[in-house]
Design a protein around this motif. Structure first.
Motif, PDB file in Angstrom:
ATOM      1  N   VAL A   1       0.712  -1.180  -0.123  1.00 52.95           N
ATOM      2  CA  VAL A   1      -0.181   0.169   0.015  1.00 52.95           C
ATOM      3  C   VAL A   1       0.956   1.351   0.037  1.00 52.95           C
ATOM      4  CG1 VAL A   1      -0.289  -0.276   2.540  1.00 52.95           C
ATOM      5  CG2 VAL A   1      -1.910   1.152   0.950  1.00 52.95           C
ATOM      6  N   ILE A   2       0.404   2.202  -0.657  1.00 54.58           N
ATOM      7  CA  ILE A   2       1.052   3.554  -0.605  1.00 54.58           C
ATOM      8  C   ILE A   2       0.123   4.511  -0.135  1.00 54.58           C
ATOM      9  CG2 ILE A   2       1.795   5.381  -2.175  1.00 54.58           C
ATOM     10  CD1 ILE A   2       3.132   3.150  -4.031  1.00 54.58           C
ATOM     11  N   GLY A   3       0.455   5.286   0.999  1.00 54.69           N
ATOM     12  CA  GLY A   3      -0.548   5.872   1.819  1.00 54.69           C
ATOM     13  C   GLY A   3      -0.766   7.307   1.316  1.00 54.69           C
ATOM     14  N   TYR A   4      -1.302   8.250   2.023  1.00 56.88           N
ATOM     15  CA  TYR A   4      -1.195   9.421   1.591  1.00 56.88           C
ATOM     16  C   TYR A   4      -1.350  10.648   2.591  1.00 56.88           C
ATOM     17  CZ  TYR A   4      -3.302  13.807  -0.517  1.00 56.88           C
ATOM     18  OH  TYR A   4      -3.420  15.242  -0.965  1.00 56.88           O
ATOM     19  N   ASN A   5      -1.301  11.904   2.514  1.00 60.69           N
ATOM     20  CA  ASN A   5      -1.272  12.881   3.671  1.00 60.69           C
ATOM     21  C   ASN A   5      -0.185  12.903   4.685  1.00 60.69           C
ATOM     22  OD1 ASN A   5      -3.533  14.601   3.109  1.00 60.69           O
ATOM     23  ND2 ASN A   5      -5.109  12.926   3.575  1.00 60.69           N
ATOM     24  N   SER A   6      -0.129  11.777   5.042  1.00 52.72           N
ATOM     25  CA  SER A   6       1.068  11.539   6.356  1.00 52.72           C
ATOM     26  C   SER A   6       1.671  10.148   6.123  1.00 52.72           C
ATOM     27  CB  SER A   6       0.539  11.862   7.829  1.00 52.72           C
ATOM     28  OG  SER A   6      -0.550  10.786   8.220  1.00 52.72           O
ATOM     29  N   ASP A   7       2.764   9.957   6.671  1.00 53.32           N
ATOM     30  CA  ASP A   7       3.463   8.561   6.718  1.00 53.32           C
ATOM     31  C   ASP A   7       2.452   7.654   7.408  1.00 53.32           C
ATOM     32  OD1 ASP A   7       4.941   6.311   7.246  1.00 53.32           O
ATOM     33  OD2 ASP A   7       6.630   7.338   8.021  1.00 53.32           O
ATOM     34  N   MET A   8       1.883   6.689   6.491  1.00 52.23           N
ATOM     35  CA  MET A   8       1.028   5.693   7.172  1.00 52.23           C
ATOM     36  C   MET A   8       1.614   4.551   7.433  1.00 52.23           C
ATOM     37  SD  MET A   8      -2.611   6.427   5.045  1.00 52.23           S
ATOM     38  CE  MET A   8      -3.451   8.007   5.426  1.00 52.23           C
ATOM     39  N   SER A   9       2.701   4.400   7.801  1.00 50.93           N
ATOM     40  CA  SER A   9       3.501   2.941   8.184  1.00 50.93           C
ATOM     41  C   SER A   9       2.953   2.509   9.291  1.00 50.93           C
ATOM     42  CB  SER A   9       5.059   3.481   8.106  1.00 50.93           C
ATOM     43  OG  SER A   9       5.249   4.220   8.992  1.00 50.93           O
ATOM     44  N   ARG A  10       2.239   3.652  10.157  1.00 46.05           N
ATOM     45  CA  ARG A  10       1.779   2.753  11.568  1.00 46.05           C
ATOM     46  C   ARG A  10       0.429   1.847  11.209  1.00 46.05           C
ATOM     47  NH1 ARG A  10       0.486   7.963  10.586  1.00 46.05           N
ATOM     48  NH2 ARG A  10      -1.441   8.947  11.187  1.00 46.05           N
ATOM     49  N   PHE A  11       0.068   2.167  10.003  1.00 47.86           N
ATOM     50  CA  PHE A  11      -1.339   1.568   9.864  1.00 47.86           C
ATOM     51  C   PHE A  11      -0.841   0.098   9.052  1.00 47.86           C
ATOM     52  CE2 PHE A  11      -3.174   5.866   9.711  1.00 47.86           C
ATOM     53  CZ  PHE A  11      -3.764   5.671  10.781  1.00 47.86           C
ATOM     54  N   ALA A  12       0.214   0.022   8.354  1.00 48.78           N
ATOM     55  CA  ALA A  12       0.608  -1.081   7.761  1.00 48.78           C
ATOM     56  C   ALA A  12       2.114  -1.319   7.800  1.00 48.78           C
ATOM     57  CB  ALA A  12      -0.048  -0.718   6.207  1.00 48.78           C
ATOM     58  N   PRO A  13       2.567  -1.746   9.052  1.00 40.85           N
ATOM     59  CA  PRO A  13       3.965  -1.878   9.118  1.00 40.85           C
ATOM     60  C   PRO A  13       4.910  -2.813   8.343  1.00 40.85           C
ATOM     61  CG  PRO A  13       2.488  -2.622  11.143  1.00 40.85           C
ATOM     62  CD  PRO A  13       1.582  -2.247  10.171  1.00 40.85           C
ATOM     63  N   THR A  14       4.066  -3.654   7.776  1.00 38.19           N
ATOM     64  CA  THR A  14       5.190  -4.584   6.862  1.00 38.19           C
ATOM     65  C   THR A  14       4.710  -4.137   5.386  1.00 38.19           C
ATOM     66  OG1 THR A  14       3.287  -6.347   6.720  1.00 38.19           O
ATOM     67  CG2 THR A  14       4.999  -6.242   8.434  1.00 38.19           C
ATOM     68  N   ARG A  15       3.413  -3.707   5.050  1.00 37.54           N
ATOM     69  CA  ARG A  15       3.384  -3.707   3.732  1.00 37.54           C
ATOM     70  C   ARG A  15       3.461  -2.174   3.122  1.00 37.54           C
ATOM     71  NH1 ARG A  15       3.302  -8.595   1.252  1.00 37.54           N
ATOM     72  NH2 ARG A  15       3.788  -9.552   2.926  1.00 37.54           N
ATOM     73  N   HIS A  16       3.606  -0.971   3.981  1.00 32.80           N
ATOM     74  CA  HIS A  16       3.542   0.228   3.581  1.00 32.80           C
ATOM     75  C   HIS A  16       4.733   0.654   2.777  1.00 32.80           C
ATOM     76  CE1 HIS A  16       4.015   4.627   4.217  1.00 32.80           C
ATOM     77  NE2 HIS A  16       2.754   4.444   4.092  1.00 32.80           N
ATOM     78  N   LEU A  17       4.776   0.983   1.419  1.00 34.58           N
ATOM     79  CA  LEU A  17       5.750   1.276   0.587  1.00 34.58           C
ATOM     80  C   LEU A  17       6.349   2.608   0.824  1.00 34.58           C
ATOM     81  CD1 LEU A  17       4.497  -0.406  -2.603  1.00 34.58           C
ATOM     82  CD2 LEU A  17       5.996  -1.550  -0.806  1.00 34.58           C
TER      83      LEU A  17
END
Lengths: 357, 309, 363
Positions: free
Chosen positions: C235-251
């Motif tokens: 997943v590619i987030g938006y607005n802010s770093d969304m790695s906290r929502f997807a720790p392993t899948r956040h690109l």
């Protein structure tokens, strides 16, 4: 033998009691609100005086409050009309959307470069379109007794999608760089404002409507019939009144008036149709109609007070730096207290001795 | 086929929060109290569920807490409607405003946080049934709770003495009183428990469905539930059907888009609402007199016990 | 070096020469700034990010006062909100949504002494500037990542409303994707909603079930990222770093940092050097950027993106440089040609590689 509280129905309600009880519940609401505000760490006195100053403390405040209250007033008269007949039209929001769409249609396809003529063209189209839209629910109720609460609620969502369709699609203004909004209305299609204020002539319309329906319900045979049908459909049927025909008619008028509220917002203040356009006043109108105790003449006053609460709430955000949420909590509290106060209009509590069985 | 199974499974998932809200409202309305505050209750439920799950790490505690919070919030409405005999329409609208405000206000600190929600559990045996298994029995436990609740409420209203009492209170409180039923007590119970169930629907959104909290995240589902109660003619089974229909149409149009099909979105989006009207008209025409499920005759009317001495 | 892009859009822009109208300097303690928000601060996205920038003004200029009104419907209500800011002493007002454009101009005409900054609009005046960030640059870079990592060659895109801003982002993203992977397509699902986390979740699942193995998004909440993590797709987030929502899948995520702009404007106002400008800032200013890469992004992709970022920041290359084809394969931007800012602002067609539709526009 013990002492206990007993609730009794009041046999009569006097105007004096009405006013007293209403004022008392407002004061209690404000006191309770003060506790809430104090808990948030702001001075309640300061907060209230800011709200008051912003909404009615000076010319700007008063006119802004009236402007904010205008669509609530118009839609309030609209839903009141249906409520009188115990027809629960909660579709004022959707009817206002349709009114706004009809006003835009008038501007796009029936434009005449004359303010006076254009106003009447717009009004006619809005009344016919929004009225017919609302009459759908009326017809379904008349023909098959389909619950109007659900049909009007569903029609709200459908109206919004229709609005989306036109604003995102065929009516999107190319000159607005492709943003979803229609082209600005030409001046001839704008409602005139009163003096240097942002109050458009919809206000006059609202007041006229309130007076007309006050008279209709007070002094005309039709108004009397509607009231009878609202209180006891059975009696009305025995008296030979045509319930079905009147449901359609009342829903038509109710929707047409709510449609005018939408037209006023679009042709008066906004000057163009865009999707962020909301019609929350469609729901607020329900509260207003009830607070006015279904008295058309009370609608303008109640709408003004509700408008003041909303305008004052904005100022709380600015001056006291409270979030919108806190003003919502405050609004909810006020309503609950006024509702609770109703109780004391109809009942009284007495301390009585009771022999235990 | 595969596509349809996926849509139907999605319909169950996205219909579940609406089912809870609708069932809660049916329970409340069967007792004669109209509650239009569902949107506010769902939001408070969503926030409470999220907050408690966040602090304890236990989603079930969160859901339980949401139930209690829903009861606490709706007690305002119950007090105004039952004890003070206030106008229920206005009180419900006030509850929506109040609940929206309270949840937004207290929820500020939870924005941007996340929790571990309920995982999916396939029901042994049932999930291996072709088609049906994949649609209904490969979800989280709360979905199964909703099945159970539908069946339970159905059974409760039809076959139990308490259910009979509840219906009597909603239809003819005066007669119920004469039968020795404490109308006030029954109405309070129905309203409070109903509010709790509605709040669980809200908690489903935050604790199970999305695992986040944002302001206004119920996004109109409470209002849809209000409509579905009437659509279902106060019948729990039909309520479930209606909720899946709503969830299904949304899932359907999203999936058509995702499959690369060109769809007229506004038209599809208005479809569930149009369908609701059509089905309602259809049901109303066919509805006979004296059916078991139906509008509680005294819905929305305050009850005042006359002094009979 | 801070590069400021000056653009004058169309005839609507009334631009008097710089210096024709000067604003008095004020001390930071006197500074009063008002923000008009379109959503609630708690949306977790657009308004939330703007609110961070509001707070940064108070942090950078101790004594300055900022205030906001949230969830102001676009349209006439904004007039009263801005007037109220001014009545409470605001010298600077930020209007954070395109929909307030008419109202900003209206109030600005009545209050020539107050400075207005309007986000994403194009109408300017002596006391009205416009601002935005070239988020599409970061979108393009995130497209490079997505195109490199997809194996199914189907990339899902959860999009809020079909407005030019969102269309521009999708196009930039797709150009990035196709740059590294000419066979990949980007599938768009419109939500017609800015924050409905439930619907975002459902749209994400729909895209995953339809074969997407990378999901990008343009909505407010982190629901998409969570749903992708659960399903095990990137997943590619938006607005802010969304790695906290997807720790392993956040690109990665294209992220906003409005603070650099709001504090810049505040400083200009304090110094009395403010002029009406069109601040459509790019990545070089830091207003937009990419969030740190997630663990799944391989070294060579990081290098590739790093190199492209370098070229963009230096201004050596622009994202929307031809040849660009539309969905029908027709060339819309000729080889070597660069799309103008006006064309970008009014983007209403999809580039080749996007699967989806923008609701038809009439006249």
């Amino acid at each position: 033998m013990s002492r206990m509280l007993r609730v009794e129905k009041r046999l009569t309600q006097t105007v004096w009691q009405d006013v007293f009880v209403t004022l008392l519940s407002l004061v209690l609401a404000l006191l309770f609100g003060a506790v809430f505000l104090r808990a948030l760490g702001v001075s309640p006195w300061e907060a209230y005086s800011e709200m008051f100053r912003a909404s009615m403390g000076d010319f700007f405040g008063v006119t802004e409050t009236i402007g904010k209250a205008t669509p609530i007033m118009i839609a309030g008269v609209g839903v009141l009309l249906a409520f009188k007949m115990s027809v629960w039209n909660i579709g004022a929001a959707g009817q206002a959307f349709i009114g706004a769409l009809a006003a835009t249609t008038a501007v796009r396809y029936f434009f005449v470069d004359n303010r006076f003529v254009m106003f009447w063209i717009m009004l006619a189209l809005v009344v016919v379109t929004a009225g017919s839209w609302s009459a759908i629910a009326g017809y379904l109720k008349a023909r098959w007794n389909v619950n109007e609460i659900i049909t009007t609620l569903m029609l709200n969502y459908i109206a919004l999608q229709i609005l989306y369709y036109f604003v995102y699609g065929p009516w999107r203004d190319p000159a607005s760089l492709g943003f979803p909004m229609t082209a600005p209305f030409p001046l001839a299609a704008r409602l005139p404002f009163l003096g240097e204020t942002r109050i458009h002539i919809g206000l006059i319309l609202a007041v006229i409507l309130a007076i007309v329906f006050w008279y209709v319900f007070r002094s005309t045979r039709w108004g009397y019939e509607i009231r009878v049908m609202g209180q006891s459909p059975r009696t009305a049927r025995f008296a030979g009144m045509n319930y079905g025909k009147n449901v359609v008619l009342v829903m038509f008028l109710s929707g047409a008036i709510a449609g005018i509220a939408g037209m006023g917002e679009i042709a008066g203040l906004a000057g163009r149709l865009q999707p962020g356009f909301t019609a929350d006043y469609g729901y607020t109108a329900i509260i207003v109609a009830w607070l006015a105790r279904l008295n058309p003449l009370a609608i303008p006053l109640v709408s003004f007070l509700i408008g003041a609460l909303q305008v004052g709430g904005e100022t709380l955000q600015i001056v006291m730096r409270l979030p919108l949420a806190s003003t919502l909590v405050l609004q909810g509290l006020v309503l609950f207290f006024v509702l609770g106060g109703e109780f004391f209009r109809f009942y009284r509590i007495r301390l009585v001795r009771e022999v235990s069985d | 086929m595969e596509f349809m199974v996926m849509i139907l499974a999605a319909a169950v998932r996205s219909g579940t929060p609406i089912i809870f809200a609708t069932l809660g409202e049916i329970l409340t309305e069967k007792g004669g109290i109209l509650n239009l505050g569902l949107e506010g209750i769902m939001l408070v439920g969503a926030l409470t569920g999220f907050a408690v799950s966040f602090y304890t790490g236990q989603p079930w505690l969160g859901i339980g807490a949401a139930f209690l919070a829903g009861m606490a919030l709706v007690s305002l409405h119950a007090f105004v409607s039952i004890t003070l005999r206030g106008n229920q329409v206005v009180s419900g609208l006030a509850l929506t405003i109040f609940g929206t405000g309270v949840s937004a206000f207290l929820g500020q600190r939870f924005i941007g946080l996340t929790i571990t929600g309920l995982g999916r559990v396939a029901v042994p045996g049932l999930s291996t049934i072709p088609v049906v298994g994949r649609i209904f029995f490969e979800h989280d436990l709360l979905v199964y709770v909703s099945y159970f609740l539908v069946a339970f409420l159905w059974w409760f209203l039809v076959s139990t003495r308490a259910g009979l009492h509840l219906r009597a209170v909603g239809d003819t409180p005066r007669v119920a009183e004469a039968m020795g039923i404490d109308v006030t007590r029954v109405r309070y119970l129905a309203t409070l428990l109903g509010g709790g169930i509605v709040a669980v629907g809200g908690a489903y959104l935050s604790v199970v469905y999305t695992n986040i909290w944002t302001e206004g995240m119920s996004a109109g589902r409470g209002w849809i539930a209000v409509a579905l109660v009437i659509f279902a003619i106060w019948h729990p089974g039909r309520a479930a059907f209606g909720a899946y229909l709503f969830g299904g149409v949304v899932a359907f149009q999203l999936r058509l888009q995702a499959a690369g099909t060109r769809v007229p979105i506004p038209l599809l989006m208005m479809l569930p609402y149009l369908l609701t009207i059509v089905v309602l008209v259809f049901i109303t025409i066919r509805q006979g007199k004296g059916i078991l499920f139906g509008s509680p005759a005294s819905l929305g009317q305050p009850y005042f016990r006359e002094e009979s001495t | 070096m801070r590069k400021i892009t000056w653009i004058v859009v169309g005839l609507l822009v009334v631009f008097l020469g710089a210096g024709a109208l000067a604003f008095e300097p004020i001390s930071p303690e006197e500074l009063r700034v008002g923000f008009v928000y379109v959503g609630p601060v708690g949306d977790g996205g657009w308004t939330f990010m703007h609110d961070l920038s509001r707070r940064s003004i108070e942090e950078k200029f101790p004594g300055a006062t900022t205030s906001f009104v949230e969830a102001v419907p676009v349209g006439p209500d904004a007039v009263r909100v801005m007037e109220t800011f001014i009545r409470h002493g605001a010298q600077l007002v930020f209007a954070t949504s395109f929909g307030y454009m008419d109202q900003v101009i209206e109030v600005a005409q009545r209050h020539p002494e107050v400075i207005f900054m309007h986000c994403s609009g194009y109408r300017m005046a002596d006391n009205v500037g416009v601002y935005f960030g070239r988020m599409y640059q970061a979108r393009y870079l995130s497209g490079l990542v997505a195109g490199s990592l997809t194996e199914s060659n189907v990339i899902g895109y959860v999009a809020a409303h079909p407005i030019p801003e969102v269309v521009r982002m999708i196009n930039a993203f797709t150009l990035g994707v196709r740059e590294v992977n000419p066979y990949a397509v980007v599938r768009v699902v419109w939500l017609f909603s800015w924050y409905d986390p439930g619907k975002e979740t459902e749209a994400t699942k729909a895209l995953i079930d339809a074969g997407s193995d990378v999901i990008a998004m343009h909505a407010d909440s982190g629901a998409t990222a969570l749903a992708a993590e659960e399903a095990g797709v990137y997943v590619i987030g938006y607005n802010s770093d969304m790695s906290r929502f997807a720790p392993t899948r956040h690109l990665t995520a294209p992220i906003w940092n409005w603070s650099v702009l709001t504090t810049y404007v505040a400083e200009q106002v304090i110094n009395g050097t403010w002029r009406p400008e069109n601040l459509w800032w790019g990545m070089d200013t830091g207003i937009v950027d990419l969030a740190p890469f997630g663990p799944a992004v391989p070294e060579e992709v990081r290098n590739l993106v790093g190199a492209a970022r370098e070229r963009i920041v230096e201004g050596a290359w622009k994202v929307f440089t031809g040849p660009i084809r539309d969905q029908q394969g027709a060339i819309r931007v000729a080889e070597g040609e660069v799309m103008s800012d006006e064309d970008l602002l009014s983007f209403s067609w999809f580039v080749e590689g996007v699967e989806g539709e923008i609701p038809a526009r009439g006249n």
